[in-house]
Design a protein around this motif. Structure first.
Motif, PDB file in Angstrom:
ATOM      1  N   ILE A 272      48.730  95.797  57.367  1.00 53.76           N
ATOM      2  CA  ILE A 272      49.487  95.941  56.118  1.00 53.76           C
ATOM      3  C   ILE A 272      50.652  94.939  56.059  1.00 53.76           C
ATOM      4  N   GLU A 273      51.177  94.521  57.237  1.00 50.87           N
ATOM      5  CA  GLU A 273      52.309  93.562  57.255  1.00 50.87           C
ATOM      6  C   GLU A 273      51.882  92.209  56.694  1.00 50.87           C
ATOM      7  N   SER A 274      50.619  91.874  56.818  1.00 51.99           N
ATOM      8  CA  SER A 274      50.176  90.600  56.242  1.00 51.99           C
ATOM      9  C   SER A 274      49.418  90.823  54.931  1.00 51.99           C
ATOM     10  N   TYR A 275      49.514  92.029  54.398  1.00 55.91           N
ATOM     11  CA  TYR A 275      48.869  92.351  53.116  1.00 55.91           C
ATOM     12  C   TYR A 275      49.897  92.416  51.977  1.00 55.91           C
ATOM     13  N   ILE A 276      51.050  93.013  52.252  1.00 59.27           N
ATOM     14  CA  ILE A 276      52.153  93.019  51.280  1.00 59.27           C
ATOM     15  C   ILE A 276      53.225  92.114  51.878  1.00 59.27           C
ATOM     16  N   VAL A 277      53.410  90.954  51.262  1.00 59.27           N
ATOM     17  CA  VAL A 277      54.193  89.886  51.907  1.00 59.27           C
ATOM     18  C   VAL A 277      55.176  89.231  50.932  1.00 59.27           C
ATOM     19  N   PRO A 278      56.216  88.575  51.473  1.00 61.56           N
ATOM     20  CA  PRO A 278      57.085  87.764  50.608  1.00 61.56           C
ATOM     21  C   PRO A 278      56.378  86.466  50.210  1.00 61.56           C
ATOM     22  N   PRO A 279      56.888  85.783  49.181  1.00 64.26           N
ATOM     23  CA  PRO A 279      56.263  84.527  48.759  1.00 64.26           C
ATOM     24  C   PRO A 279      56.304  83.480  49.865  1.00 64.26           C
ATOM     25  N   GLY A 280      55.207  82.766  50.058  1.00 63.49           N
ATOM     26  CA  GLY A 280      55.172  81.705  51.060  1.00 63.49           C
ATOM     27  C   GLY A 280      56.024  80.520  50.657  1.00 63.49           C
ATOM     28  N   LEU A 281      56.285  80.372  49.367  1.00 58.27           N
ATOM     29  CA  LEU A 281      57.024  79.213  48.863  1.00 58.27           C
ATOM     30  C   LEU A 281      58.475  79.560  48.539  1.00 58.27           C
ATOM     31  N   GLY A 282      58.925  80.748  48.950  1.00 57.35           N
ATOM     32  CA  GLY A 282      60.307  81.136  48.661  1.00 57.35           C
ATOM     33  C   GLY A 282      60.548  81.159  47.171  1.00 57.35           C
ATOM     34  N   ASN A 283      61.627  80.479  46.732  1.00 52.25           N
ATOM     35  CA  ASN A 283      61.920  80.487  45.296  1.00 52.25           C
ATOM     36  C   ASN A 283      61.308  79.270  44.581  1.00 52.25           C
ATOM     37  N   ARG A 284      60.365  78.596  45.236  1.00 49.04           N
ATOM     38  CA  ARG A 284      59.741  77.425  44.613  1.00 49.04           C
ATOM     39  C   ARG A 284      58.338  77.717  44.078  1.00 49.04           C
ATOM     40  N   SER A 285      57.930  78.999  44.117  1.00 52.02           N
ATOM     41  CA  SER A 285      56.572  79.332  43.663  1.00 52.02           C
ATOM     42  C   SER A 285      56.330  78.870  42.225  1.00 52.02           C
ATOM     43  N   GLY A 286      57.315  79.071  41.350  1.00 52.56           N
ATOM     44  CA  GLY A 286      57.144  78.740  39.935  1.00 52.56           C
ATOM     45  C   GLY A 286      56.990  77.242  39.700  1.00 52.56           C
ATOM     46  N   GLY A 287      57.906  76.466  40.260  1.00 50.74           N
ATOM     47  CA  GLY A 287      57.866  75.014  40.059  1.00 50.74           C
ATOM     48  C   GLY A 287      56.604  74.402  40.651  1.00 50.74           C
ATOM     49  N   LEU A 288      56.238  74.856  41.841  1.00 47.08           N
ATOM     50  CA  LEU A 288      55.034  74.307  42.478  1.00 47.08           C
ATOM     51  C   LEU A 288      53.775  74.818  41.793  1.00 47.08           C
ATOM     52  N   GLY A 289      53.840  76.016  41.244  1.00 46.46           N
ATOM     53  CA  GLY A 289      52.718  76.517  40.443  1.00 46.46           C
ATOM     54  C   GLY A 289      52.523  75.670  39.197  1.00 46.46           C
ATOM     55  N   ALA A 290      53.630  75.239  38.601  1.00 43.23           N
ATOM     56  CA  ALA A 290      53.546  74.379  37.416  1.00 43.23           C
ATOM     57  C   ALA A 290      52.892  73.041  37.781  1.00 43.23           C
ATOM     58  N   ILE A 291      53.244  72.501  38.943  1.00 44.08           N
ATOM     59  CA  ILE A 291      52.617  71.266  39.437  1.00 44.08           C
ATOM     60  C   ILE A 291      51.101  71.496  39.628  1.00 44.08           C
ATOM     61  N   ALA A 292      50.757  72.627  40.252  1.00 46.84           N
ATOM     62  CA  ALA A 292      49.341  72.931  40.499  1.00 46.84           C
ATOM     63  C   ALA A 292      48.564  73.054  39.196  1.00 46.84           C
ATOM     64  N   MET A 293      49.184  73.708  38.210  1.00 50.27           N
ATOM     65  CA  MET A 293      48.511  73.916  36.926  1.00 50.27           C
ATOM     66  C   MET A 293      48.281  72.586  36.202  1.00 50.27           C
ATOM     67  N   ALA A 294      49.272  71.694  36.288  1.00 50.74           N
ATOM     68  CA  ALA A 294      49.131  70.380  35.657  1.00 50.74           C
ATOM     69  C   ALA A 294      47.999  69.601  36.324  1.00 50.74           C
ATOM     70  N   GLN A 295      47.899  69.701  37.649  1.00 46.06           N
ATOM     71  CA  GLN A 295      46.822  68.990  38.342  1.00 46.06           C
ATOM     72  C   GLN A 295      45.456  69.575  37.994  1.00 46.06           C
ATOM     73  N   GLN A 296      45.404  70.914  37.826  1.00 46.34           N
ATOM     74  CA  GLN A 296      44.131  71.530  37.453  1.00 46.34           C
ATOM     75  C   GLN A 296      43.668  71.040  36.078  1.00 46.34           C
ATOM     76  N   LEU A 297      44.634  70.797  35.193  1.00 53.87           N
ATOM     77  CA  LEU A 297      44.279  70.276  33.859  1.00 53.87           C
ATOM     78  C   LEU A 297      43.527  68.945  33.984  1.00 53.87           C
ATOM     79  N   LEU A 298      43.962  68.128  34.937  1.00 52.54           N
ATOM     80  CA  LEU A 298      43.411  66.771  35.068  1.00 52.54           C
ATOM     81  C   LEU A 298      42.090  66.746  35.826  1.00 52.54           C
ATOM     82  N   THR A 299      41.855  67.796  36.626  1.00 51.95           N
ATOM     83  CA  THR A 299      40.632  67.795  37.424  1.00 51.95           C
ATOM     84  C   THR A 299      39.582  68.727  36.830  1.00 51.95           C
ATOM     85  N   ALA A 300      39.960  69.505  35.810  1.00 49.93           N
ATOM     86  CA  ALA A 300      39.026  70.494  35.234  1.00 49.93           C
ATOM     87  C   ALA A 300      37.833  69.792  34.587  1.00 49.93           C
TER      88      ALA A 300
END
Ligand code: ZN
Length: 300
Positions: A272-300
């Motif tokens: 359970i300790e590795s099932y309910i977890v804090p974000p791996g990216l700390g407070n950068r999940s949103g910004g890096l998610g935006a980068i990931a989403m932009a890249q998915q647009l280009l590779t889709a």
């Protein structure tokens, strides 16, 4: 080579714009307060244009992690808008239109919590998982639900913060502070709810304060509901309240108790300790998610 793209975290109090290809290659970053829509969006556009002039390299697409509520229906006349927000001046604001017109690149657009989930799935705690939930517990409570590698939008989008949870009024007489529901999940467990219940901000309460047992109870109840409804492979709990990391062991223990052996998975019964977890990216999940989403647009 991954594409050079832009990410925008469009928050109600600040905007963060970044340029890069991934977590290990952020080339530029700026943050500034959210003022009027015209001024704020112009500032974001100016940042990307200035970087292009300075480096000779333009971003090929932009991902936007936006505060809500937003319109995500393709074909809707207000697609890409912030809609009925209480934030003054931002009601029915076109976000995607000005960015696309100003920068001439494709724009990916989604809710901040959903984009944070995409960030965690691409670069963070949930890499390789197809089904998981990212929850933020802070000023509000929101959740991004990723099923089969895709964010769930559905009718509008999931609103996990407004789950109804058992509320033991003898143990916790606080009536809740959601303006729509009173004692829903957000009304009982958000940062402002903690502050209103105890008369001081949550971060000022010591780890042995009774506040945290009650907080952990609501977080565990929500987690148990999410386990039995969507069967996620992981639950990621982020946001300001979860900076109280002592909450995690309490939640783990209580979720196991609440499920009472019913869900027969080693993830819950043994790990359970590795099932309910804090974000791996700390407070950068949103910004890096935006980068990931932009890249998915280009590779889709
Ligand atoms: Zn509510």
């Amino acid at each position: 080579m991954p594409h050079l793209v832009g990410g925008i975290e469009a928050g109600g109090t600040k905007f963060v714009c970044i340029i890069g290809t991934g977590p290990d290659d952020i080339r530029a970053e700026i943050r500034f307060p959210t003022t009027t829509p015209a001024e704020t969006l112009a500032r974001a556009i100016e940042f990307f244009k200035n970087q292009e002039q300075a480096t000779g390299q333009a971003v090929e697409a932009i991902g936007v992690a936006c505060f809500g509520p937003i319109d995500l229906h393709p074909g809707s006349p207000t697609y890409g808008y912030i809609t009925t927000t209480p934030k003054p001046g931002w009601q029915f604001t076109d976000v995607v239109g000005p960015l696309r017109a100003g920068l001439g690149v494709p724009i990916a657009f989604d809710h901040d919590v959903v984009v944070a989930g995409i960030g965690e799935g691409t670069f963070g705690a949930a890499v390789g998982l197809s089904d998981f939930i990212y929850l933020t517990i802070g000023t509000g409570i929101g959740g991004g639900v990723i099923i089969n590698h895709k964010p769930v939008h559905g009718l509008v989008h999931p609103e996990i913060g407004h789950l109804r949870l058992p509320h033991d009024l003898a143990r916790d007489p606080f009536a809740g502070n959601c303006s729509f529901h009173g004692d829903c999940f957000e009304g009982l467990a958000s940062g402002p709810a903690l502050e209103k219940r105890w008369g001081q901000p949550g971060y000022t309460l010591p780890p042995d304060h009774p506040a945290w047992e009650i907080e952990a109870e609501y977080l565990a109840l929500a987690a148990q509901n999410l386990v039995v409804t969507t069967s996620p492979q992981m639950l990621i709990f982020g946001g300001g309240v979860m900076e109280q990391t002592h909450l995690f062991p309490r939640i783990h223990k209580r979720v196991v108790e609440l499920l009472n052996g019913y869900v027969q998975s080693p993830s819950i019964l043994r790990k359970i300790e590795s099932y309910i977890v804090p974000p791996g990216l700390g407070n950068r999940s949103g910004g890096l998610g935006a980068i990931a989403m932009a890249q998915q647009l280009l590779t889709a």
